[in-house]
Write a protein that holds these residues in place. Structure first.
Motif, PDB file in Angstrom:
ATOM      1  N   GLY A 206      42.905  23.056  67.995  1.00 10.11           N
ATOM      2  CA  GLY A 206      43.515  23.766  69.110  1.00 10.11           C
ATOM      3  C   GLY A 206      42.903  23.365  70.421  1.00 10.11           C
ATOM      4  O   GLY A 206      42.396  22.247  70.567  1.00 10.11           O
ATOM      5  N   ARG A 207      42.911  24.288  71.357  1.00 13.75           N
ATOM      6  CA  ARG A 207      42.378  23.998  72.676  1.00 13.75           C
ATOM      7  C   ARG A 207      41.697  25.239  73.236  1.00 13.75           C
ATOM      8  O   ARG A 207      42.002  26.380  72.836  1.00 13.75           O
ATOM      9  CB  ARG A 207      43.474  23.519  73.616  1.00 13.75           C
ATOM     10  N   VAL A 208      40.792  25.021  74.150  1.00  9.25           N
ATOM     11  CA  VAL A 208      40.034  26.110  74.764  1.00  9.25           C
ATOM     12  C   VAL A 208      40.926  26.854  75.761  1.00  9.25           C
ATOM     13  O   VAL A 208      41.547  26.235  76.627  1.00  9.25           O
ATOM     14  CB  VAL A 208      38.777  25.570  75.469  1.00  9.25           C
ATOM     15  N   VAL A 209      40.988  28.164  75.620  1.00  9.91           N
ATOM     16  CA  VAL A 209      41.728  29.008  76.559  1.00  9.91           C
ATOM     17  C   VAL A 209      40.786  29.580  77.612  1.00  9.91           C
ATOM     18  O   VAL A 209      41.100  29.608  78.793  1.00  9.91           O
ATOM     19  CB  VAL A 209      42.455  30.145  75.808  1.00  9.91           C
ATOM     20  N   ASP A 210      39.617  30.030  77.172  1.00  6.19           N
ATOM     21  CA  ASP A 210      38.586  30.517  78.087  1.00  6.19           C
ATOM     22  C   ASP A 210      37.238  30.084  77.525  1.00  6.19           C
ATOM     23  O   ASP A 210      36.840  30.534  76.444  1.00  6.19           O
ATOM     24  CB  ASP A 210      38.643  32.040  78.210  1.00  6.19           C
ATOM     25  N   PRO A 211      36.532  29.198  78.213  1.00  2.54           N
ATOM     26  CA  PRO A 211      35.241  28.742  77.681  1.00  2.54           C
ATOM     27  C   PRO A 211      34.158  29.804  77.710  1.00  2.54           C
ATOM     28  O   PRO A 211      33.112  29.624  77.089  1.00  2.54           O
ATOM     29  CB  PRO A 211      34.884  27.562  78.591  1.00  2.54           C
ATOM     30  N   PHE A 212      34.395  30.901  78.418  1.00  2.00           N
ATOM     31  CA  PHE A 212      33.375  31.944  78.539  1.00  2.00           C
ATOM     32  C   PHE A 212      33.895  33.227  77.895  1.00  2.00           C
ATOM     33  O   PHE A 212      34.242  34.194  78.567  1.00  2.00           O
ATOM     34  CB  PHE A 212      33.001  32.172  80.003  1.00  2.00           C
ATOM     35  N   GLY A 213      33.961  33.203  76.566  1.00  3.64           N
ATOM     36  CA  GLY A 213      34.484  34.346  75.831  1.00  3.64           C
ATOM     37  C   GLY A 213      33.614  35.585  75.983  1.00  3.64           C
ATOM     38  O   GLY A 213      32.398  35.498  76.180  1.00  3.64           O
ATOM     39  N   LEU A 214      34.239  36.745  75.862  1.00  2.12           N
ATOM     40  CA  LEU A 214      33.522  38.017  76.031  1.00  2.12           C
ATOM     41  C   LEU A 214      32.751  38.368  74.767  1.00  2.12           C
ATOM     42  O   LEU A 214      33.187  38.084  73.652  1.00  2.12           O
ATOM     43  CB  LEU A 214      34.514  39.140  76.331  1.00  2.12           C
ATOM     44  N   ARG A 215      31.603  39.017  74.961  1.00  2.26           N
ATOM     45  CA  ARG A 215      30.853  39.552  73.826  1.00  2.26           C
ATOM     46  C   ARG A 215      31.374  40.932  73.444  1.00  2.26           C
ATOM     47  O   ARG A 215      31.403  41.285  72.259  1.00  2.26           O
ATOM     48  CB  ARG A 215      29.364  39.624  74.159  1.00  2.26           C
ATOM     49  N   ARG A 216      31.780  41.696  74.427  1.00  2.00           N
ATOM     50  CA  ARG A 216      32.323  43.022  74.164  1.00  2.00           C
ATOM     51  C   ARG A 216      33.756  43.089  74.667  1.00  2.00           C
ATOM     52  O   ARG A 216      34.066  42.543  75.710  1.00  2.00           O
ATOM     53  CB  ARG A 216      31.484  44.097  74.861  1.00  2.00           C
ATOM     54  N   GLY A 217      34.570  43.806  73.922  1.00  2.32           N
ATOM     55  CA  GLY A 217      35.960  43.962  74.328  1.00  2.32           C
ATOM     56  C   GLY A 217      36.819  42.743  74.078  1.00  2.32           C
ATOM     57  O   GLY A 217      37.914  42.639  74.632  1.00  2.32           O
ATOM     58  N   ARG A 218      36.368  41.826  73.222  1.00  3.12           N
ATOM     59  CA  ARG A 218      37.133  40.591  72.999  1.00  3.12           C
ATOM     60  C   ARG A 218      38.469  40.849  72.307  1.00  3.12           C
ATOM     61  O   ARG A 218      39.400  40.067  72.445  1.00  3.12           O
ATOM     62  CB  ARG A 218      36.297  39.622  72.169  1.00  3.12           C
ATOM     63  N   SER A 219      38.552  41.970  71.525  1.00  6.48           N
ATOM     64  CA  SER A 219      39.782  42.270  70.793  1.00  6.48           C
ATOM     65  C   SER A 219      40.650  43.320  71.475  1.00  6.48           C
ATOM     66  O   SER A 219      41.689  43.704  70.929  1.00  6.48           O
ATOM     67  CB  SER A 219      39.443  42.743  69.366  1.00  6.48           C
ATOM     68  N   ALA A 220      40.230  43.798  72.634  1.00  7.29           N
ATOM     69  CA  ALA A 220      41.018  44.813  73.342  1.00  7.29           C
ATOM     70  C   ALA A 220      42.389  44.258  73.704  1.00  7.29           C
ATOM     71  O   ALA A 220      42.554  43.058  73.940  1.00  7.29           O
ATOM     72  CB  ALA A 220      40.273  45.258  74.600  1.00  7.29           C
ATOM     73  N   ASP A 221      43.363  45.144  73.731  1.00  5.57           N
ATOM     74  CA  ASP A 221      44.737  44.706  74.025  1.00  5.57           C
ATOM     75  C   ASP A 221      44.821  44.005  75.375  1.00  5.57           C
ATOM     76  O   ASP A 221      45.545  43.019  75.524  1.00  5.57           O
ATOM     77  CB  ASP A 221      45.684  45.910  74.001  1.00  5.57           C
ATOM     78  N   SER A 222      44.088  44.530  76.351  1.00  5.83           N
ATOM     79  CA  SER A 222      44.141  43.909  77.677  1.00  5.83           C
ATOM     80  C   SER A 222      43.589  42.492  77.638  1.00  5.83           C
ATOM     81  O   SER A 222      44.114  41.581  78.299  1.00  5.83           O
ATOM     82  CB  SER A 222      43.345  44.756  78.680  1.00  5.83           C
ATOM     83  N   ARG A 223      42.531  42.273  76.839  1.00  8.08           N
ATOM     84  CA  ARG A 223      41.932  40.940  76.747  1.00  8.08           C
ATOM     85  C   ARG A 223      42.835  39.980  75.983  1.00  8.08           C
ATOM     86  O   ARG A 223      43.063  38.850  76.430  1.00  8.08           O
ATOM     87  CB  ARG A 223      40.562  41.045  76.060  1.00  8.08           C
ATOM     88  N   THR A 224      43.355  40.384  74.841  1.00  8.33           N
ATOM     89  CA  THR A 224      44.225  39.486  74.074  1.00  8.33           C
ATOM     90  C   THR A 224      45.518  39.204  74.834  1.00  8.33           C
ATOM     91  O   THR A 224      46.071  38.108  74.735  1.00  8.33           O
ATOM     92  CB  THR A 224      44.535  40.070  72.690  1.00  8.33           C
ATOM     93  N   GLY A 225      45.986  40.206  75.609  1.00  8.82           N
ATOM     94  CA  GLY A 225      47.164  39.951  76.433  1.00  8.82           C
ATOM     95  C   GLY A 225      46.902  38.898  77.487  1.00  8.82           C
ATOM     96  O   GLY A 225      47.740  38.025  77.742  1.00  8.82           O
ATOM     97  N   LEU A 226      45.712  38.968  78.109  1.00  9.11           N
ATOM     98  CA  LEU A 226      45.343  37.948  79.089  1.00  9.11           C
ATOM     99  C   LEU A 226      45.220  36.582  78.427  1.00  9.11           C
ATOM    100  O   LEU A 226      45.713  35.576  78.960  1.00  9.11           O
ATOM    101  CB  LEU A 226      44.029  38.326  79.762  1.00  9.11           C
TER     102      LEU A 226
END
Length: 651
Positions: A346-366
């Protein structure tokens, strides 16, 4: 133009490159002894038209798939080699799958060992290859039958490669970006020191440039550059080159998978949010996988964030055991080392992934919006719409490798509200900015309704809103915008609506007018409570109780227990602190400097500075005062319709 080979072991990749260039890419003694390519090999040749063709020869054995992926990670085209007598074999198919996952769309197929087969067999292999390529990016790739032994078909292949080199040279140079060179080899040259080779993904790169070795973070300088064995002063993006490095480095301290990057790009990451395409047979588990990105291979765990849909790939976070350097849209391969198989890419969408809240709807929507955006304009717009608290432009520029000029150009197109305060640069979508201002006004109106006797809240009190909290510098700028628009007035450190004035009873109102009269003209050194009491014929206790009540209501400001200021004079006290800090080479000042500038005396200076610390204007660090973030790089302004001074961010 850089071309990488791919294909099954012993299908003649190395022999073919030797027929095209005259060079043997098997440089290791073990390779020559076994007649087997183990590591990456490199060769180049110049066409009759004078254009360079560079070749990266990759190993075909399944044991060396890691080296193969490193060789094809940063090339212009691929040359899939299939032996005509064997036809497509297991590593042919795995190499092709890897190329497709890496997004390879430019290339060709070479059928080798044609001297061993007849015409019928050759057509059968053509048909097999065509079927194998049908659903890949190489479906339209031309096919060239050749014999590396007799040389049959080599002239036609060379002619086609030369024509592609001409087209490649005609392509405009990519826009300027921060240097990113992926290292695939390092060695020492006597008299020169450490030399690395690799492909310059972004650039340009010039002699004497300062770089950072990433992820280790070692500063380096470019001592010399070579392209195809010739010394040059400049290398453009897309070229392979050798770089002679100066600095605290040796051939053993830099290795395949490391990067040379512009210093501002250096920010190693161990969490990559990615768009992932998995094979139908893939089975994710809680164990360790191997991620190939650039020329590096890293162990990682995979956390699924959102499943794939018919229109979009799956979203996942890769938690790496060791950090890498990465930017948005970098391609990657995911392998299961236990099964020794490629399961996806695949490909990188965000190289600086979150440690907290990574699965929140707002984050996955972004992340879904970022994955669907195919250019940097779309990615910034997606963030502006999703992030009501603003987009921090520095990590965004780093993630997308945007120079300041390119970032300014992008901001000019989208025209968001940009807040600059020191090193902070935040961008807000216009509608989010308007909503934040509306929330502040609603809060201020409610404050006046609940506390009609008070002049108004401080900034900190006003902005204690439910929900997301804003940076101090941002809320300061929000309020200053409202002050500039005439929606809010400032009274010292307190705020009010223009139509609001505190409701005092007649006794308090009369006494306040007398106190203000006594304070008029006293400047930055008003009389103490006892002197006011004596002047107005009151006891000290009664006067002090009144002054403290007026302080709570915001009519006066208690800078010290017995020293009360008119609100506008407190603003002057803050203005002196801002002036001293901004005119100081270190950005700090001490009590003596404040005493001399204000002329209020040593004892009162101590009380004033302690008050400014409490008010959030300054901070006491190592016996000096420094401005808090909201007051850094500020200039005093006159609020329209009001003679009081406030502060606003430089823009």
């Amino acid at each position: 133009m850089i071309i990488a080979t791919a294909g099954h072991v012993d299908h003649g990749k190395t022999t073919l490159i030797k027929a095209l260039t005259g060079e043997d890419t098997d440089r290791l003694a073990e390779e020559k002894r076994r007649g087997l390519t183990i590591d990456l090999g490199f060769a180049w040749t110049r066409t009759e038209q004078g254009h360079w063709l560079g070749f990266v020869d990759v190993p075909g054995h399944e044991k060396f798939i890691r080296n193969m992926v490193a060789g094809v990670a940063a090339v212009d085209a691929v040359m899939l080699v299939v032996a005509a007598d064997d036809g497509p074999m297991p590593q042919t198919r795995e190499h092709l799958a890897i190329l497709d996952l890496l997004g390879a769309s430019e290339g060709l197929v070479v059928l080798t060992r044609t001297d061993r087969v007849d015409g019928r067999r050759l057509e059968e292999v053509r048909a097999e290859v065509s079927q194998m390529l049908a659903d890949t990016g190489l479906a339209e790739a031309p096919v060239f039958p050749v014999s590396g032994i007799s040389g049959e078909g080599v002239p036609a292949l060379s002619k086609w490669l030369a024509s592609r080199a001409i087209e490649h040279e005609r392509q405009p140079e990519p826009p300027a970006a921060g240097v990113r060179l992926v290292v695939d080899r390092s060695f020492s040259v006597k008299g020169s020191g450490c030399v690395v080779t690799g492909t310059l993904l972004d650039g340009p790169l010039c002699r004497e440039d300062t770089l950072m070795m990433s992820p280790a973070g070692i500063p380096l300088r470019v001592r010399g550059l070579q392209v195809h064995g010739e010394s040059v002063d400049r290398v453009r993006a897309g070229q392979r080159c050798a770089v002679n490095l100066a600095g605290d480095i040796s051939r053993d301290s830099i290795q395949r998978g490391d990067w040379l990057v512009a210093p501002w790009l250096h920010q190693p990451t161990d969490r990559l949010d990615v768009a992932l395409n998995l094979s139908q047979e893939a089975r994710l588990h809680r164990g360790t996988f191997q991620v190939h990105i650039g020329a590096a291979a890293r162990s990682a765990r995979v956390v699924m964030l959102a499943p794939a849909t018919p229109d979009a790939p799956a979203l996942a976070q890769l938690m790496l055991e060791h950090p890498v350097q990465a930017c948005t849209d970098d391609r990657l391969i995911l392998r299961d080392p236990a099964l020794n198989s490629t399961i996806g890419g695949g490909r990188v969408v965000d190289p600086f992934g979150l440690r907290r809240g990574r699965s929140a709807d707002s984050r996955t929507g972004l992340l879904a919006a970022l994955s669907a955006s195919r250019d940097v304009t779309g990615r910034l717009n997606a963030r502006l719409q999703a992030q009501s608290q603003g987009v921090d432009l520095d990590p965004f520029a780093r993630a997308n490798n945007l120079t300041d000029d390119r970032l300014d150009e992008l901001l000019g197109r989208l025209r968001p509200m940009v807040i600059r305060a020191g090193s902070l640069r935040l961008a807000f979508a216009a509608d989010h900015w308007t909503r934040w201002q509306s929330r502040l006004l609603e809060r201020l109106d409610k404050w006046h309704l609940d506390c009609p006797e008070q002049i108004g809240p401080t900034e900190a009190e006003l902005t204690r809103l439910t929900g997301p909290q804003l940076d101090q510098r941002v809320r300061h700028r929000l309020l200053q915008g409202l002050i500039d628009q005439g929606e809010v007035c400032r009274s010292g450190f307190r705020l009010r609506r223009p139509a609001h004035w505190p409701r005092l009873d007649s006794t308090d109102k009369a006494l306040l007018e007398r106190v203000l009269g006594q304070l008029e003209g006293t400047g930055l050194k008003p009389p103490i409570a006892g002197e006011l009491a004596e002047a107005l014929g009151l006891t000290r206790d009664d006067m002090l109780a009144f002054l403290e009540r007026m302080d709570r209501l915001g009519q006066l400001v208690a800078v010290a227990p017995n020293r009360f200021y008119r609100p506008e004079m407190v603003t002057e006290l803050a203005a002196i602190a801002v002036e001293l800090a901004e005119n100081s080479p270190t950005g700090a000042f001490d009590a003596r400097a404040y005493r001399d500038r204000s002329g209020i005396g040593r004892r009162l200076t101590v009380s004033v500075l302690e008050y400014l610390d409490r008010a959030g204007v300054t901070a006491f660090i190592n016996e000096e005062r420094r401005l808090q973030p909201a007051y850094r790089q500020r200039k005093a302004v006159t609020v329209p319709g009001n003679d009081e001074k406030g502060y606003t961010a430089d823009t």
